[in-house]
Motif scaffolding. Structure first.
Motif, PDB file in Angstrom:
ATOM      1  N   MET A 130      23.918  -1.653   3.417  1.00 49.33           N
ATOM      2  CA  MET A 130      23.635  -3.064   3.318  1.00 49.33           C
ATOM      3  C   MET A 130      24.824  -3.752   2.653  1.00 49.33           C
ATOM      4  O   MET A 130      25.353  -3.275   1.659  1.00 49.33           O
ATOM      5  N   GLU A 131      25.245  -4.852   3.230  1.00 47.28           N
ATOM      6  CA  GLU A 131      26.408  -5.566   2.714  1.00 47.28           C
ATOM      7  C   GLU A 131      26.011  -6.715   1.807  1.00 47.28           C
ATOM      8  O   GLU A 131      24.964  -7.323   1.970  1.00 47.28           O
TER       9      GLU A 131
ATOM     10  N   LEU B  41      17.975 -10.779   1.330  1.00 46.08           N
ATOM     11  CA  LEU B  41      16.971 -10.427   0.319  1.00 46.08           C
ATOM     12  C   LEU B  41      15.810  -9.641   0.912  1.00 46.08           C
ATOM     13  O   LEU B  41      15.272  -8.739   0.251  1.00 46.08           O
ATOM     14  N   ASP B  42      15.422  -9.961   2.140  1.00 45.30           N
ATOM     15  CA  ASP B  42      14.363  -9.192   2.791  1.00 45.30           C
ATOM     16  C   ASP B  42      14.750  -7.717   2.912  1.00 45.30           C
ATOM     17  O   ASP B  42      13.918  -6.828   2.699  1.00 45.30           O
TER      18      ASP B  42
ATOM     19  N   ALA C   4      10.525 -11.758  -6.957  1.00 44.76           N
ATOM     20  CA  ALA C   4       9.578 -11.624  -8.075  1.00 44.76           C
ATOM     21  C   ALA C   4       8.664 -10.420  -7.914  1.00 44.76           C
ATOM     22  O   ALA C   4       8.072  -9.958  -8.890  1.00 44.76           O
ATOM     23  N   ILE C   5       8.544  -9.893  -6.694  1.00 38.69           N
ATOM     24  CA  ILE C   5       7.691  -8.723  -6.462  1.00 38.69           C
ATOM     25  C   ILE C   5       8.319  -7.436  -6.994  1.00 38.69           C
ATOM     26  O   ILE C   5       7.633  -6.438  -7.146  1.00 38.69           O
ATOM     27  N   LEU C   6       9.605  -7.459  -7.294  1.00 39.66           N
ATOM     28  CA  LEU C   6      10.299  -6.265  -7.773  1.00 39.66           C
ATOM     29  C   LEU C   6       9.895  -5.957  -9.215  1.00 39.66           C
ATOM     30  O   LEU C   6       9.483  -6.844  -9.967  1.00 39.66           O
ATOM     31  N   GLN C   7      10.062  -4.706  -9.608  1.00 44.50           N
ATOM     32  CA  GLN C   7       9.640  -4.247 -10.934  1.00 44.50           C
ATOM     33  C   GLN C   7      10.517  -4.765 -12.074  1.00 44.50           C
ATOM     34  O   GLN C   7      10.018  -5.096 -13.124  1.00 44.50           O
TER      35      GLN C   7
ATOM     36  N   ASN D 144      15.079  -1.698  -0.749  1.00 45.20           N
ATOM     37  CA  ASN D 144      15.826  -0.682  -1.486  1.00 45.20           C
ATOM     38  C   ASN D 144      16.660  -1.370  -2.567  1.00 45.20           C
ATOM     39  O   ASN D 144      17.886  -1.418  -2.464  1.00 45.20           O
ATOM     40  N   PRO D 145      16.003  -1.896  -3.611  1.00 50.36           N
ATOM     41  CA  PRO D 145      16.721  -2.689  -4.613  1.00 50.36           C
ATOM     42  C   PRO D 145      17.501  -1.836  -5.608  1.00 50.36           C
ATOM     43  O   PRO D 145      17.266  -0.632  -5.731  1.00 50.36           O
ATOM     44  N   ALA D 146      18.398  -2.501  -6.312  1.00 45.64           N
ATOM     45  CA  ALA D 146      19.090  -1.874  -7.435  1.00 45.64           C
ATOM     46  C   ALA D 146      18.053  -1.630  -8.542  1.00 45.64           C
ATOM     47  O   ALA D 146      16.968  -2.225  -8.526  1.00 45.64           O
TER      48      ALA D 146
END
Length: 123
Positions: A1-2, A46-47, A82-85, A52-54
């Motif tokens: 992902m870029e 963002l989608d 906001a859904i991320l931990q 697979n977030p940092a």
């Protein structure tokens, strides 16, 4: 992902989403003719990012002025992350800019998450 980057103009903000570090920076003024068109590529990044977030996501906003359509686009953007931990929202504005501070506080309330507020003086 870029990562995703857009240079600012007199009507649109500088935007940088570094997907590796998890840092999103939005700086400047945001009064595009069509905020949805302007922010759509960032929404798409963002989608993919939220899948697979940092380990930590940091949203840094340094906005001096936004129009109504930008405020709606920002709410959509904030809802996506906001859904991320582990998300940190940092809202930067001039100390005497009550309107921009109020925007940040409204987002905080609407999302039910805490924002860090930083004010600075241009003097």
């Amino acid at each position: 992902m870029e990562s995703y980057k857009v240079e600012g103009t007199p009507r649109t903000p500088f935007v940088l989403m570094d997907v590796n570090s998890g840092v999103l920076e939005i700086k400047g003024i945001s009064i595009p003719n069509n905020s949805y068109d302007f922010f759509k590529p960032l929404f798409e990044v963002l989608d993919r990012y939220v899948e697979n977030p940092a380990p930590k996501t940091v949203i840094n906003l340094h906005l001096s002025y936004i129009n109504t359509s930008t405020s709606k686009a920002l709410l959509e953007l904030f809802k996506k992350v906001a859904i991320l931990q582990n998300v940190e929202f940092n809202w930067h504005c001039e100390a005497d800019d009550e309107e921009m501070l109020e925007f940040g506080k409204n987002y905080e309330t609407l999302l039910g998450v805490s924002f860090n507020f930083f004010t600075f003086s241009m003097n």
